[in-house]
Design a protein around this motif. Structure first.
Motif, mmCIF file in Angstrom:
data_model
loop_
_atom_site.group_PDB
_atom_site.id
_atom_site.type_symbol
_atom_site.label_atom_id
_atom_site.label_comp_id
_atom_site.label_asym_id
_atom_site.label_seq_id
_atom_site.Cartn_x
_atom_site.Cartn_y
_atom_site.Cartn_z
ATOM 1 N N THR A 151 8.544 -3.477 -48.858
ATOM 2 C CA THR A 151 9.396 -4.669 -48.932
ATOM 3 C C THR A 151 9.504 -5.351 -47.578
ATOM 4 O OG1 THR A 151 10.691 -3.690 -50.730
ATOM 5 C CG2 THR A 151 11.694 -5.521 -49.528
ATOM 6 N N PHE A 152 9.703 -4.562 -46.534
ATOM 7 C CA PHE A 152 9.836 -5.143 -45.196
ATOM 8 C C PHE A 152 8.547 -5.832 -44.761
ATOM 9 C CE2 PHE A 152 12.853 -1.354 -44.264
ATOM 10 C CZ PHE A 152 13.819 -1.913 -45.089
ATOM 11 N N LEU A 153 7.391 -5.324 -45.228
ATOM 12 C CA LEU A 153 6.108 -5.895 -44.823
ATOM 13 C C LEU A 153 5.853 -7.268 -45.435
ATOM 14 C CD1 LEU A 153 3.766 -2.773 -44.841
ATOM 15 C CD2 LEU A 153 4.418 -4.167 -42.861
ATOM 16 N N GLN A 154 6.723 -7.706 -46.357
ATOM 17 C CA GLN A 154 6.615 -9.072 -46.846
ATOM 18 C C GLN A 154 6.903 -10.069 -45.722
ATOM 19 O OE1 GLN A 154 9.131 -9.397 -50.318
ATOM 20 N NE2 GLN A 154 8.076 -7.744 -51.387
ATOM 21 N N GLU A 155 7.624 -9.598 -44.692
ATOM 22 C CA GLU A 155 7.828 -10.366 -43.466
ATOM 23 C C GLU A 155 7.300 -9.514 -42.308
ATOM 24 O OE1 GLU A 155 11.831 -11.645 -42.981
ATOM 25 O OE2 GLU A 155 12.053 -12.242 -45.063
ATOM 26 N N PRO A 156 5.998 -9.454 -42.138
ATOM 27 C CA PRO A 156 5.419 -8.531 -41.140
ATOM 28 C C PRO A 156 5.801 -8.924 -39.721
ATOM 29 C CG PRO A 156 3.755 -10.022 -41.975
ATOM 30 C CD PRO A 156 4.971 -10.257 -42.815
ATOM 31 N N PRO A 157 5.872 -7.954 -38.840
ATOM 32 C CA PRO A 157 6.193 -8.264 -37.438
ATOM 33 C C PRO A 157 5.076 -9.064 -36.787
ATOM 34 C CG PRO A 157 5.476 -5.987 -37.656
ATOM 35 C CD PRO A 157 5.605 -6.523 -39.054
ATOM 36 N N ARG A 158 5.451 -10.018 -35.959
ATOM 37 C CA ARG A 158 4.457 -10.825 -35.260
ATOM 38 C C ARG A 158 4.163 -10.300 -33.862
ATOM 39 N NH1 ARG A 158 6.309 -17.041 -36.810
ATOM 40 N NH2 ARG A 158 6.112 -16.816 -39.091
ATOM 41 N N SER A 159 5.108 -9.558 -33.311
ATOM 42 C CA SER A 159 4.901 -8.997 -31.979
ATOM 43 C C SER A 159 5.600 -7.648 -31.898
ATOM 44 C CB SER A 159 5.439 -9.941 -30.897
ATOM 45 O OG SER A 159 6.848 -10.093 -31.026
ATOM 46 N N ILE A 160 5.195 -6.865 -30.922
ATOM 47 C CA ILE A 160 5.747 -5.536 -30.700
ATOM 48 C C ILE A 160 6.046 -5.386 -29.221
ATOM 49 C CG2 ILE A 160 5.193 -3.069 -30.654
ATOM 50 C CD1 ILE A 160 3.621 -3.413 -33.162
ATOM 51 N N GLN A 161 7.267 -4.956 -28.909
ATOM 52 C CA GLN A 161 7.611 -4.678 -27.530
ATOM 53 C C GLN A 161 7.696 -3.178 -27.331
ATOM 54 O OE1 GLN A 161 10.943 -6.799 -25.918
ATOM 55 N NE2 GLN A 161 10.871 -5.735 -23.950
ATOM 56 N N LEU A 162 6.903 -2.681 -26.408
ATOM 57 C CA LEU A 162 6.888 -1.268 -26.063
ATOM 58 C C LEU A 162 7.307 -1.144 -24.606
ATOM 59 C CD1 LEU A 162 3.495 -0.228 -27.712
ATOM 60 C CD2 LEU A 162 5.786 -0.155 -28.724
ATOM 61 N N GLY A 163 8.565 -0.818 -24.394
ATOM 62 C CA GLY A 163 9.084 -0.820 -23.037
ATOM 63 C C GLY A 163 9.083 -2.244 -22.509
ATOM 64 N N ALA A 164 8.415 -2.467 -21.386
ATOM 65 C CA ALA A 164 8.359 -3.803 -20.797
ATOM 66 C C ALA A 164 7.158 -4.604 -21.284
ATOM 67 C CB ALA A 164 8.322 -3.691 -19.276
ATOM 68 N N LEU A 165 6.289 -4.001 -22.096
ATOM 69 C CA LEU A 165 5.066 -4.661 -22.548
ATOM 70 C C LEU A 165 5.262 -5.271 -23.932
ATOM 71 C CD1 LEU A 165 2.499 -1.930 -21.473
ATOM 72 C CD2 LEU A 165 3.041 -4.052 -20.269
ATOM 73 N N ILE A 166 4.732 -6.474 -24.115
ATOM 74 C CA ILE A 166 4.807 -7.164 -25.403
ATOM 75 C C ILE A 166 3.388 -7.419 -25.902
ATOM 76 C CG2 ILE A 166 5.550 -9.230 -26.634
ATOM 77 C CD1 ILE A 166 7.843 -9.489 -24.669
ATOM 78 N N PHE A 167 3.130 -7.036 -27.154
ATOM 79 C CA PHE A 167 1.824 -7.208 -27.773
ATOM 80 C C PHE A 167 1.980 -8.092 -29.005
ATOM 81 C CE2 PHE A 167 1.822 -3.186 -25.602
ATOM 82 C CZ PHE A 167 0.591 -3.127 -24.970
ATOM 83 N N GLN A 168 1.006 -8.940 -29.259
ATOM 84 C CA GLN A 168 0.964 -9.702 -30.500
ATOM 85 C C GLN A 168 0.282 -8.848 -31.571
ATOM 86 O OE1 GLN A 168 2.553 -12.721 -30.673
ATOM 87 N NE2 GLN A 168 3.113 -12.139 -28.576
ATOM 88 N N VAL A 169 0.792 -8.925 -32.789
ATOM 89 C CA VAL A 169 0.188 -8.181 -33.897
ATOM 90 C C VAL A 169 -0.940 -9.017 -34.475
ATOM 91 C CG1 VAL A 169 0.570 -7.136 -36.153
ATOM 92 C CG2 VAL A 169 2.359 -7.018 -34.404
ATOM 93 N N ASP A 170 -2.145 -8.497 -34.395
ATOM 94 C CA ASP A 170 -3.307 -9.218 -34.893
ATOM 95 C C ASP A 170 -3.506 -8.989 -36.386
ATOM 96 O OD1 ASP A 170 -5.747 -10.797 -34.384
ATOM 97 O OD2 ASP A 170 -6.773 -8.945 -34.943
ATOM 98 N N SER A 171 -3.362 -7.738 -36.840
ATOM 99 C CA SER A 171 -3.521 -7.426 -38.265
ATOM 100 C C SER A 171 -2.817 -6.119 -38.584
ATOM 101 C CB SER A 171 -5.014 -7.323 -38.636
ATOM 102 O OG SER A 171 -5.616 -6.241 -37.948
ATOM 103 N N ILE A 172 -2.537 -5.922 -39.867
ATOM 104 C CA ILE A 172 -1.909 -4.690 -40.336
ATOM 105 C C ILE A 172 -2.704 -4.180 -41.539
ATOM 106 C CG2 ILE A 172 0.169 -3.596 -41.261
ATOM 107 C CD1 ILE A 172 1.833 -5.739 -39.924
ATOM 108 N N ALA A 173 -3.243 -2.981 -41.429
ATOM 109 C CA ALA A 173 -3.936 -2.340 -42.553
ATOM 110 C C ALA A 173 -3.006 -1.318 -43.182
ATOM 111 C CB ALA A 173 -5.219 -1.661 -42.069
#
Length: 255
Positions: free
Chosen positions: A85-107
């Motif tokens: 259900t939550f994946l109907q609004e998938p995350p667009r970015s992820i913050q790990l500590g001080a680093l921020i990554f954009q989510v390219d795809s989810i399998a």
């Protein structure tokens, strides 16, 4: 059960993290759940003992395409359904500590305990596991960084008994204790420290186990050989040993 693989995009020339990121992935996962269901996130955070999910640390390069990724698995039907259900609004970015990554795809890969049992049809004579991230086991309040069959498969049986609605058809522990042995291993000791917490001692590497025949094999030997295959495939979801919810004990099955 659900296994999510999140492929990430990192800016060129960005410095990779130099520290253990398993705790950061766990924190991001709980924060993401909290945004959708604060009660569920609090329950998972406060749950003592083995948690019904596992995460990987951040891997900076995948085997397939050389891009950063991380994985999250859920071990109960209820948590897997909520995750869908939550994946109907998938995350667009992820913050790990001080680093921020954009989510390219989810399998998304789904399975179930029933499927693992149903697809276990071949008798296992040997099996091999690759411990991708440091694994360890707790014994008398100490780390035991050794892939002994009773520890590795006992951990999987414990997780199965906790989270599966379908009990294992027969008792597997006697088979593991008396018929499963290490045939070959290539291991390295790893020390894991994160966010000022205590250092955990674990191991990574590959281990091949063999099934020992005896002169007086029990009548359940055939069932044991088949079910151990289901347990091995379960390792890819559950992980092995301590701190699987914080990135330790990630396992791949070697064909």
């Amino acid at each position: 059960m659900t296994l999510l693989t999140l492929t990430l995009y990192v800016q060129p020339n960005s410095n990779p993290p130099s520290h253990w990121t398993g705790r950061h992935v766990q924190a991001w996962f709980l924060n993401w759940l909290r945004a959708h269901d604060p009660v569920l996130a609090a329950q998972l955070h406060d749950h003592n003992g083995r948690k019904p999910y596992a995460v990987s640390p951040l891997f900076m390069q995948s085997v397939e395409n050389g891009v950063p990724f991380l994985q999250i698995t859920t071990l109960t039907a209820d948590l897997s359904e909520r995750l869908a259900t939550f994946l109907q609004e998938p995350p667009r970015s992820i913050q790990l500590g001080a680093l921020i990554f954009q989510v390219d795809s989810i399998a998304v890969h789904r399975s179930s305990y029933e499927t693992l049992i149903r697809e276990a049809t071949e008798q296992v004579t040997s099996l091999a596991l690759h411990f991708v991230t440091a694994a360890t086991f707790r014994s008398q309040q100490m780390d035991m960084p050794l892939p002994l069959p009773p520890l590795v498969f006992g951990s999987l049986i414990h997780a199965w008994d906790m989270f599966s609605p379908l009990p294992l058809p027969i008792l597997l522990q006697p088979f593991i204790d008396t018929h499963l042995a290490i045939a070959r291993c290539e291991l390295r000791t790893r020390h894991i420290t994160s966010s000022g917490r205590e250092t955990r001692i674990g191991f990574t590497g590959s281990v091949r186990y063999m099934v020992r025949d005896t002169l007086h094999d029990p009548p359940t030997m055939h069932e044991w050989r088949v079910l151990i295959g289901a347990l091995v495939r379960y390792a890819a979801f559950a992980g092995v040993g301590a701190q699987t919810s914080a990135g330790m004990g990630q396992v791949h099955v070697i064909p």
